[in-house]
Design a protein around this motif. Structure first.
Motif, PDB file in Angstrom:
ATOM      1  N   ALA A   1       0.829  -1.206  -0.024  1.00 13.73           N
ATOM      2  CA  ALA A   1       0.120   0.281   0.047  1.00 13.73           C
ATOM      3  C   ALA A   1       0.943   1.349   0.094  1.00 13.73           C
ATOM      4  CB  ALA A   1      -0.805   0.216   1.388  1.00 13.73           C
ATOM      5  N   SER A   2       1.940   1.263   0.349  1.00 16.40           N
ATOM      6  CA  SER A   2       2.972   2.502   0.204  1.00 16.40           C
ATOM      7  C   SER A   2       3.467   2.793  -1.027  1.00 16.40           C
ATOM      8  CB  SER A   2       4.206   2.202   1.207  1.00 16.40           C
ATOM      9  OG  SER A   2       4.974   1.101   0.533  1.00 16.40           O
ATOM     10  N   CYS A   3       3.432   2.102  -2.062  1.00 18.92           N
ATOM     11  CA  CYS A   3       3.734   2.271  -3.282  1.00 18.92           C
ATOM     12  C   CYS A   3       2.988   1.944  -4.390  1.00 18.92           C
ATOM     13  CB  CYS A   3       5.413   1.625  -3.756  1.00 18.92           C
ATOM     14  SG  CYS A   3       5.196  -0.179  -3.487  1.00 18.92           S
ATOM     15  N   GLU A   4       1.772   1.258  -4.189  1.00 20.40           N
ATOM     16  CA  GLU A   4       0.813   1.045  -5.252  1.00 20.40           C
ATOM     17  C   GLU A   4      -0.571   1.086  -4.678  1.00 20.40           C
ATOM     18  OE1 GLU A   4       1.181  -3.169  -6.796  1.00 20.40           O
ATOM     19  OE2 GLU A   4       1.148  -4.099  -4.743  1.00 20.40           O
ATOM     20  N   THR A   5      -1.466   1.234  -5.712  1.00 19.66           N
ATOM     21  CA  THR A   5      -2.872   1.449  -5.254  1.00 19.66           C
ATOM     22  C   THR A   5      -3.579   0.199  -4.905  1.00 19.66           C
ATOM     23  OG1 THR A   5      -3.141   3.522  -6.585  1.00 19.66           O
ATOM     24  CG2 THR A   5      -5.114   2.702  -5.880  1.00 19.66           C
ATOM     25  N   ARG A   6      -4.407   0.210  -3.778  1.00 21.12           N
ATOM     26  CA  ARG A   6      -5.212  -0.905  -3.246  1.00 21.12           C
ATOM     27  C   ARG A   6      -6.587  -0.629  -3.722  1.00 21.12           C
ATOM     28  NH1 ARG A   6      -8.294  -1.883   1.321  1.00 21.12           N
ATOM     29  NH2 ARG A   6      -7.377  -0.099   2.265  1.00 21.12           N
ATOM     30  N   TYR A   7      -7.370  -1.508  -4.487  1.00 23.23           N
ATOM     31  CA  TYR A   7      -8.781  -1.289  -5.107  1.00 23.23           C
ATOM     32  C   TYR A   7      -9.572  -2.029  -4.156  1.00 23.23           C
ATOM     33  CZ  TYR A   7      -6.514   1.274  -8.979  1.00 23.23           C
ATOM     34  OH  TYR A   7      -5.830   2.194  -9.838  1.00 23.23           O
ATOM     35  N   THR A   8     -10.668  -1.505  -3.706  1.00 26.47           N
ATOM     36  CA  THR A   8     -11.743  -2.364  -2.854  1.00 26.47           C
ATOM     37  C   THR A   8     -12.904  -2.314  -3.789  1.00 26.47           C
ATOM     38  OG1 THR A   8     -10.885  -1.495  -0.693  1.00 26.47           O
ATOM     39  CG2 THR A   8     -12.889  -2.302  -0.708  1.00 26.47           C
TER      40      THR A   8
ATOM     41  N   PHE B   1     -10.658  -6.989 -13.779  1.00 23.62           N
ATOM     42  CA  PHE B   1     -12.331  -6.871 -13.197  1.00 23.62           C
ATOM     43  C   PHE B   1     -12.995  -5.875 -14.017  1.00 23.62           C
ATOM     44  CE2 PHE B   1     -15.296  -4.864 -10.312  1.00 23.62           C
ATOM     45  CZ  PHE B   1     -15.923  -6.218 -10.105  1.00 23.62           C
ATOM     46  N   LEU B   2     -12.359  -4.700 -14.239  1.00 26.96           N
ATOM     47  CA  LEU B   2     -12.910  -3.570 -15.165  1.00 26.96           C
ATOM     48  C   LEU B   2     -13.350  -4.204 -16.371  1.00 26.96           C
ATOM     49  CD1 LEU B   2     -11.437  -0.494 -13.937  1.00 26.96           C
ATOM     50  CD2 LEU B   2     -13.495  -1.418 -13.211  1.00 26.96           C
ATOM     51  N   LYS B   3     -12.371  -4.976 -17.272  1.00 28.55           N
ATOM     52  CA  LYS B   3     -12.784  -5.532 -18.387  1.00 28.55           C
ATOM     53  C   LYS B   3     -13.983  -6.283 -18.385  1.00 28.55           C
ATOM     54  CE  LYS B   3      -7.998  -5.256 -20.243  1.00 28.55           C
ATOM     55  NZ  LYS B   3      -6.877  -5.976 -20.541  1.00 28.55           N
ATOM     56  N   ASN B   4     -14.168  -7.252 -17.304  1.00 24.54           N
ATOM     57  CA  ASN B   4     -15.043  -8.280 -17.358  1.00 24.54           C
ATOM     58  C   ASN B   4     -15.366  -8.552 -16.056  1.00 24.54           C
ATOM     59  OD1 ASN B   4     -16.568 -10.595 -18.082  1.00 24.54           O
ATOM     60  ND2 ASN B   4     -14.947 -11.958 -18.292  1.00 24.54           N
ATOM     61  N   PRO B   5     -16.300  -7.705 -15.560  1.00 27.98           N
ATOM     62  CA  PRO B   5     -16.802  -7.698 -13.960  1.00 27.98           C
ATOM     63  C   PRO B   5     -17.837  -8.749 -13.594  1.00 27.98           C
ATOM     64  CG  PRO B   5     -18.114  -5.789 -14.912  1.00 27.98           C
ATOM     65  CD  PRO B   5     -16.973  -6.463 -16.223  1.00 27.98           C
ATOM     66  N   LEU B   6     -18.347  -9.342 -14.621  1.00 30.52           N
ATOM     67  CA  LEU B   6     -19.145 -10.681 -14.281  1.00 30.52           C
ATOM     68  C   LEU B   6     -18.543 -11.956 -14.702  1.00 30.52           C
ATOM     69  CD1 LEU B   6     -22.872  -9.089 -15.643  1.00 30.52           C
ATOM     70  CD2 LEU B   6     -21.682  -9.346 -13.055  1.00 30.52           C
ATOM     71  N   GLY B   7     -17.219 -11.915 -15.305  1.00 33.88           N
ATOM     72  CA  GLY B   7     -16.691 -13.178 -15.395  1.00 33.88           C
ATOM     73  C   GLY B   7     -17.392 -13.924 -16.676  1.00 33.88           C
ATOM     74  N   ARG B   8     -17.902 -13.307 -17.466  1.00 35.91           N
ATOM     75  CA  ARG B   8     -18.621 -14.133 -18.485  1.00 35.91           C
ATOM     76  C   ARG B   8     -17.681 -14.950 -19.362  1.00 35.91           C
ATOM     77  NH1 ARG B   8     -22.557  -9.196 -20.816  1.00 35.91           N
ATOM     78  NH2 ARG B   8     -23.142  -8.368 -18.526  1.00 35.91           N
ATOM     79  N   ASP B   9     -16.541 -14.405 -19.775  1.00 32.01           N
ATOM     80  CA  ASP B   9     -15.653 -14.764 -20.708  1.00 32.01           C
ATOM     81  C   ASP B   9     -14.982 -16.022 -20.044  1.00 32.01           C
ATOM     82  OD1 ASP B   9     -16.558 -12.915 -22.612  1.00 32.01           O
ATOM     83  OD2 ASP B   9     -14.747 -11.627 -22.282  1.00 32.01           O
ATOM     84  N   ALA B  10     -14.934 -16.130 -18.777  1.00 28.21           N
ATOM     85  CA  ALA B  10     -14.207 -17.256 -18.009  1.00 28.21           C
ATOM     86  C   ALA B  10     -14.704 -18.543 -18.654  1.00 28.21           C
ATOM     87  CB  ALA B  10     -14.521 -17.131 -16.602  1.00 28.21           C
ATOM     88  N   VAL B  11     -15.841 -18.890 -18.923  1.00 31.65           N
ATOM     89  CA  VAL B  11     -16.140 -20.268 -19.113  1.00 31.65           C
ATOM     90  C   VAL B  11     -15.801 -20.625 -20.540  1.00 31.65           C
ATOM     91  CG1 VAL B  11     -18.433 -21.801 -19.765  1.00 31.65           C
ATOM     92  CG2 VAL B  11     -18.332 -20.190 -17.977  1.00 31.65           C
TER      93      VAL B  11
ATOM     94  N   GLY C   1     -20.256  -8.470   0.413  1.00 28.34           N
ATOM     95  CA  GLY C   1     -18.705  -8.796   0.522  1.00 28.34           C
ATOM     96  C   GLY C   1     -17.712  -7.531   0.155  1.00 28.34           C
ATOM     97  N   SER C   2     -16.550  -7.394   0.571  1.00 33.06           N
ATOM     98  CA  SER C   2     -15.907  -6.359   0.311  1.00 33.06           C
ATOM     99  C   SER C   2     -14.414  -7.220  -0.024  1.00 33.06           C
ATOM    100  CB  SER C   2     -15.661  -5.396   1.605  1.00 33.06           C
ATOM    101  OG  SER C   2     -14.440  -4.422   1.061  1.00 33.06           O
ATOM    102  N   TYR C   3     -13.896  -6.760  -1.346  1.00 37.29           N
ATOM    103  CA  TYR C   3     -12.745  -7.473  -1.646  1.00 37.29           C
ATOM    104  C   TYR C   3     -11.612  -6.508  -2.103  1.00 37.29           C
ATOM    105  CZ  TYR C   3     -16.210 -11.020  -2.008  1.00 37.29           C
ATOM    106  OH  TYR C   3     -17.403 -11.886  -1.702  1.00 37.29           O
ATOM    107  N   ASP C   4     -10.255  -6.787  -1.725  1.00 36.45           N
ATOM    108  CA  ASP C   4      -9.164  -6.142  -2.210  1.00 36.45           C
ATOM    109  C   ASP C   4      -8.677  -6.653  -3.463  1.00 36.45           C
ATOM    110  OD1 ASP C   4      -9.407  -4.479   0.270  1.00 36.45           O
ATOM    111  OD2 ASP C   4      -8.309  -5.878   1.288  1.00 36.45           O
ATOM    112  N   LEU C   5      -8.178  -5.709  -4.531  1.00 37.90           N
ATOM    113  CA  LEU C   5      -7.821  -6.114  -5.727  1.00 37.90           C
ATOM    114  C   LEU C   5      -6.316  -5.414  -6.121  1.00 37.90           C
ATOM    115  CD1 LEU C   5     -10.773  -6.285  -8.031  1.00 37.90           C
ATOM    116  CD2 LEU C   5      -9.759  -8.044  -7.047  1.00 37.90           C
ATOM    117  N   CYS C   6      -5.563  -5.791  -6.490  1.00 36.24           N
ATOM    118  CA  CYS C   6      -4.261  -5.053  -6.836  1.00 36.24           C
ATOM    119  C   CYS C   6      -4.286  -4.648  -8.257  1.00 36.24           C
ATOM    120  CB  CYS C   6      -2.888  -6.287  -7.023  1.00 36.24           C
ATOM    121  SG  CYS C   6      -3.146  -7.364  -8.469  1.00 36.24           S
ATOM    122  N   PRO C   7      -3.466  -3.568  -8.657  1.00 31.32           N
ATOM    123  CA  PRO C   7      -3.797  -2.764  -9.923  1.00 31.32           C
ATOM    124  C   PRO C   7      -3.944  -3.726 -11.213  1.00 31.32           C
ATOM    125  CG  PRO C   7      -2.104  -1.795  -8.639  1.00 31.32           C
ATOM    126  CD  PRO C   7      -2.295  -2.931  -8.132  1.00 31.32           C
TER     127      PRO C   7
END
Length: 101
Positions: free
Chosen positions: A15-22, A83-93, A71-77
């Motif tokens: 957290a000191s050198c990169e952004t943590r997204y929640t 996540f922003l490209k595919n928030p619902l995970g549709r392409d995962a299957v 729920g609350s989840y932490d994400l790295c950059p």
């Protein structure tokens, strides 16, 4: 010092050198969508009585916990961008790549 870990890739987030997204997700069960809220034929008092009787049932607690989630989840950059490209995970299957046998 507090340590954060990405909930997607399990990498430690500095957290000191990169952004943590929640990401905060709330899922709620929605009633019958075909029914109008202004339908005068529905006896709302009877419906409320049935719901209150159901609270005493053990099945009701199970259904409620399955239907609602918060729920609350932490994400790295990197995971945040994915996540922003595919928030619902549709392409995962489609990405699994099963063979054609």
């Amino acid at each position: 010092m507090i340590h954060y870990t990405c909930d997607r890739c399990k990498r430690e987030i500095d957290a000191s050198c990169e952004t943590r997204y929640t990401v905060q997700i709330e899922v709620q069960a929605n009633g019958d969508s075909n029914r109008s809220d202004f339908d005068e034929d529905i006896d709302h008092l009877t419906e409320l009585h049935q719901i209150l009787e159901g609270i005493a049932d053990d099945d009701f607690d199970f259904q409620l916990s399955e239907a609602n989630h918060r729920g609350s989840y932490d994400l790295c950059p990197d995971c945040h961008r994915q996540f922003l490209k595919n928030p619902l995970g549709r392409d995962a299957v489609l990405a699994l790549g099963f063979s054609n046998n």
